[in-house]
Every structure is written in C-alpha cells, then in structure tokens.
Design an enzyme around this catalytic site. Sequence first.
Site, PDB file in Angstrom:
ATOM      1  CE  LYS A 262      -3.834  -1.885   2.773  1.00  0.00           C
ATOM      2  NZ  LYS A 262      -4.913  -1.794   1.774  1.00  0.00           N
ATOM      3  NE  ARG A 336     -10.626 -10.537  -1.266  1.00  0.00           N
ATOM      4  CZ  ARG A 336     -11.024  -9.706  -2.238  1.00  0.00           C
ATOM      5  NH1 ARG A 336     -11.486 -10.185  -3.376  1.00  0.00           N
ATOM      6  NH2 ARG A 336     -10.973  -8.405  -2.075  1.00  0.00           N
TER       7      ARG A 336
HETATM    8  N1  BES Z   1      -7.923  -3.816   4.517  1.00  0.00           N
HETATM    9  C1  BES Z   1      -8.122  -3.501   3.154  1.00  0.00           C
HETATM   10  C2  BES Z   1      -9.448  -2.781   2.890  1.00  0.00           C
HETATM   11  C3  BES Z   1      -9.639  -1.427   3.500  1.00  0.00           C
HETATM   12  C4  BES Z   1      -9.416  -0.304   2.732  1.00  0.00           C
HETATM   13  C5  BES Z   1     -10.082  -1.271   4.792  1.00  0.00           C
HETATM   14  C6  BES Z   1      -9.626   0.951   3.280  1.00  0.00           C
HETATM   15  C7  BES Z   1     -10.263  -0.013   5.339  1.00  0.00           C
HETATM   16  C8  BES Z   1     -10.051   1.094   4.576  1.00  0.00           C
HETATM   17  C9  BES Z   1      -8.109  -4.763   2.299  1.00  0.00           C
HETATM   18  O1  BES Z   1      -7.327  -5.792   2.778  1.00  0.00           O
HETATM   19  C10 BES Z   1      -7.633  -4.388   0.943  1.00  0.00           C
HETATM   20  O2  BES Z   1      -6.540  -3.925   0.845  1.00  0.00           O
HETATM   21  N2  BES Z   1      -8.444  -4.609  -0.069  1.00  0.00           N
HETATM   22  C11 BES Z   1      -8.121  -4.293  -1.428  1.00  0.00           C
HETATM   23  C12 BES Z   1      -8.557  -5.459  -2.301  1.00  0.00           C
HETATM   24  C13 BES Z   1      -8.099  -5.380  -3.729  1.00  0.00           C
HETATM   25  C14 BES Z   1      -6.595  -5.526  -3.804  1.00  0.00           C
HETATM   26  C15 BES Z   1      -8.763  -6.475  -4.527  1.00  0.00           C
HETATM   27  C16 BES Z   1      -8.866  -3.009  -1.816  1.00  0.00           C
HETATM   28  O3  BES Z   1      -9.994  -2.830  -1.402  1.00  0.00           O
HETATM   29  O4  BES Z   1      -8.270  -2.209  -2.519  1.00  0.00           O
HETATM   30 ZN    ZN Z   2      -5.288  -5.644   2.165  1.00  0.00          ZN
END
Ligand code: BES
Ligand code: ZN
Length: 482
Positions: A262, A336
């Site tokens: 990230k 997931r």
């Molecule tokens: N923990 C994050 C989702 C999240 C984003 C929670 C903002 C709280 C605030 C999750 O693990 C994630 O990074 N999801 C990705 C999935 C994608 C790579 C398919 C997302 O939502 O961008």
């Molecule tokens: Zn994530």
Amino acid sequence: MKIKLINNSIENYDGLIIPFFEDKVAAILDLPVDQLAEKKKFESKFASVYKLTKEINGNHVEIVLLGLGKEEEITNRRVQKAIATAYKVIKKAKTENVGLVFDQGNVKANEFIVKASVEGLLLGDYSFDTYKSEKTESEVKVCDIVVENPDLYNDVYVEAKTLGKATREARQLINEPANVINPVTLAKKVKNYGEKYGFEVEVFGQKQIQKLGMKAYLAVAKGSSIKPKFIVMRYNGNPESEDRLGYVGKGLTYDAGGLSIKPTAGMVTMKDDMGGAAAVISSMTAIAKQGLKVNVTAVVAACENMISGSCYKPGDIIGSMGGKSIFIGNTDAEGRLTLIDAMHYIVTKEKVNKVVDIATLTGAALHCTGDVATVSISNDDEFFGDLNESFNMSGEHVWRMPIYEEYKELVKHEEADLTNTAGRPGTITAGLFIGEFNGDLPWIHLDIAGSVWMEKDSGIYSKGGTGAGTRPLYYLAKKYSK
Ligand code: BES
Ligand code: ZN
Ligand code: ZN
C-alpha cells in the site's frame, strides 16, 4: 465520567442539558425558551444547541438547550447524535456535575429516550488519548440523567450502559496502534475478557493452525515475524438449545498490503483492519454481561499482512482448509483468505447454524456508502431481515447489495478453483468469495471498511475507530435469545 439515572433537583448541577422537541418549545425553569424560539434563536431543530449561563441560587450554571427535531421524526440514531453533540458542548464549558434533564415540561422520558441518551453520553465522551502526555481530560465527573421515575427504565439503562461500554472497548481495540495490538496481545486481551465477562476462550497457535489445514490463513500470516493466533470464543447461554450463532471477525492487526504494498497514506490507518474482530469480541462481552439465553461462537484468525523474504506472492496458487485452491492476484486482498479458513472452521467444527462475517474488506465499500453505513450481502432474506432490525435498534445503518449469478462466476479462475481478485463490483465479489465457504448455511457478510473509521469528531463519533457492528451483533444474538 460516571452516568447515573436519578430523580434529583436541578439545583445540584453546574451544567444542564435540556432537550426539546421542535414545535414543543416552552418556558422552563424561568428560562424564556419560548421567546428564544420566537426570535428564531433556538428553534429546537435536530441537533441544534443554544448555550447560555444563569445564576441559580447564587451558583453559576452553564445551560445547553438542545433540539431533538420533530417528535414524529425521532430515531435512536438521531437522539444519540443530538445528546452526544450537546454533551461535547457542555464538556468544553468546564462543568463538573452535569444534569441531562427530562420531565420538566420539556421532553418526557421514556425507555427509548433513556436508552439513546445513555449511549449518546458514553459514546460522545470517548476520545483516544492513551498516548498523550497531557490529557485533554474533561472536568465532567458525573452526568446524571434526571427523570421523574428512574425505576421505570432500569433495564434499558443497564443494557445501554453495557452497549456503550462495549462499543468504547471496540474503539479502543481499534485505536491502539499495531505495535501494541498484534495477534499475540489481542489473544491475551480476549482471554482476559473471557474471564471477566464469562465466556470460553481457546487460542490456537501456529502448529495447531497448520494441523487444521488453514493454508490460506497461513499464506497471509507467514510474511510477519509475529506468529498468528486463531482465537475461538464460545458463549453457552442456552444449554437446552441446539442452535448456535456464528460470528467471524477479520483480525488483521496490520495490513501493509504485502508485496502488493500500500502507499503510506493508505497504510497509516491499517491498524483498523481488525475492526471486524473488535466488533465480534466486544459484542461477545456485551452478550455475556447481559446473560443472553443464546449460544454464540465467535472466531478471529488474527495475523499481520507484511512484507519479508517469506511472504506470499502475487501469482502464487495456495490451498485452503475447505480444500479449494486459490490464485493470488494481489497480496493486498488478504482478508478474504484469512476469513475463508475461519469460516470453514466455524461451520465444520463449531456446529453453528447461522453465520455472520464482519470485515474491513474492501476500499470499494467506502465508494458505496462512505463512512455512514455498513455494506452487506446475504443468501437468506429472513436472516438478513433479523440483522436489519438489529441495525435499526442500534442506530447504525446497513445497506444490502444484490447477489446476481453473473457475480458468482467472477470469483472463479482458469488455473485454480478461485481467485482472490475477482474484480468489480469489488465489495460484492469479495463477499461472494467468502460465501463459497459458508457450508450453505444462512449467511450474512458485513463490509465495514467504510463504517469502521471516522476522520473527524462528530456526534457520537470521535476521530478514529467507531466500533461499528458491536451493537448490531449484540441485538442479533438477543433476537435469538429465549
Ligand atoms: N484492509 C483492506 C481494505 C480497506 C481499505 C479497509 C480501506 C479499510 C479502509 C483490504 O485488505 C484491501 O486492501 N483490499 C483491497 C482489495 C483489492 C486488492 C482487490 C482493496 O480494497 O483495494
Ligand atoms: Zn489488504
Ligand atoms: Zn486488509
């Protein structure tokens, strides 16, 4: 701040909050509130406040007139918000003994109002200042809810206190940084809660997790030097019943994204990636404290998603406890993976007959409903109806998205059984990926990626974790309580 429900003279306070309904503003305690309304200074619009000071028996009293809006439009969400707003104003006025006054010719108390008031006060009073050397602590020592007949509302008062405190506990768990709350310290905390509130806690370490075959969960966890802990909580409130509700909470105590790393701005709040775990843990404390006659098992697959020489990689194909293989399109779609093993575990080993998972799963949830609501999908209308009512009782919002058969195709992959990056609509396909492991039980998926966190103070919220889901999960268990 201590809350009491009491019949007391208003002369005992140096701060007063006096709520009114719109169109029902009357003179009270020699205060010309009706004239203020005529001059349009205080019309008692929803969540409006008007502050004044008055000498009562030689004492200087800070008074906040509070608008609850139109009586026919009140909801517990609105009352909670208005009370918390007024409380924040009086807190700044350096008062020590505050009275929230009903039954004086203004708003009449009832169960609904008392309940929402207690929660509004407890939640409005919370802020995260654990690590500030100089506390901006309130001088408010006592906040009494002053009513004519306190005995009439004792049960709801006790329940609201439990729920307010549980939600604060959830907020604190979320707000504690990831260098303090990690899988090991989280598991310890849950053990303490189990002892304090009265539920069983079993914690599986890495070896037992391996033995159970939780390959998807372990793939995520292996990038961190802190070992995973699989936390199982069992509350047995109704031994005569075979029914058991299952709660699964996402417990990423930190999510750096792994190799699909990230950017810093997205990473800096990722201590909140255990907000689902915080909700299930805190709802269990409330369920046990209230002694609900219901059986509930909650599980959390706690771990960190980190970068290292041993972390899983985009392009990997991994296994899972349920036996399905998964293609890794993005290591940041880790939640997931931990959830499917937790889900498979709870439906096969804990004999639950209905299951809810709750997770900070997708950034896309923020695009759906912002921080105002939790996004959901479900395979069962009746079960979802019960949950919807539970949300309404709590004052939180939930919004159900559709499951069309076309979406179910998207989680499949040409080289493996499933893919962890099924694409748009991301919130639905992420939920459906977890749904592949629900054992065909009535199932609800809650995505709290939006509702878990507030960027600024407002009403019952303070900047940081919200504790979203804690109260709805309590009410859902109460619905099935005998
Ligand atoms: N923990 C994050 C989702 C999240 C984003 C929670 C903002 C709280 C605030 C999750 O693990 C994630 O990074 N999801 C990705 C999935 C994608 C790579 C398919 C997302 O939502 O961008
Ligand atoms: Zn994530
Ligand atoms: Zn995550």
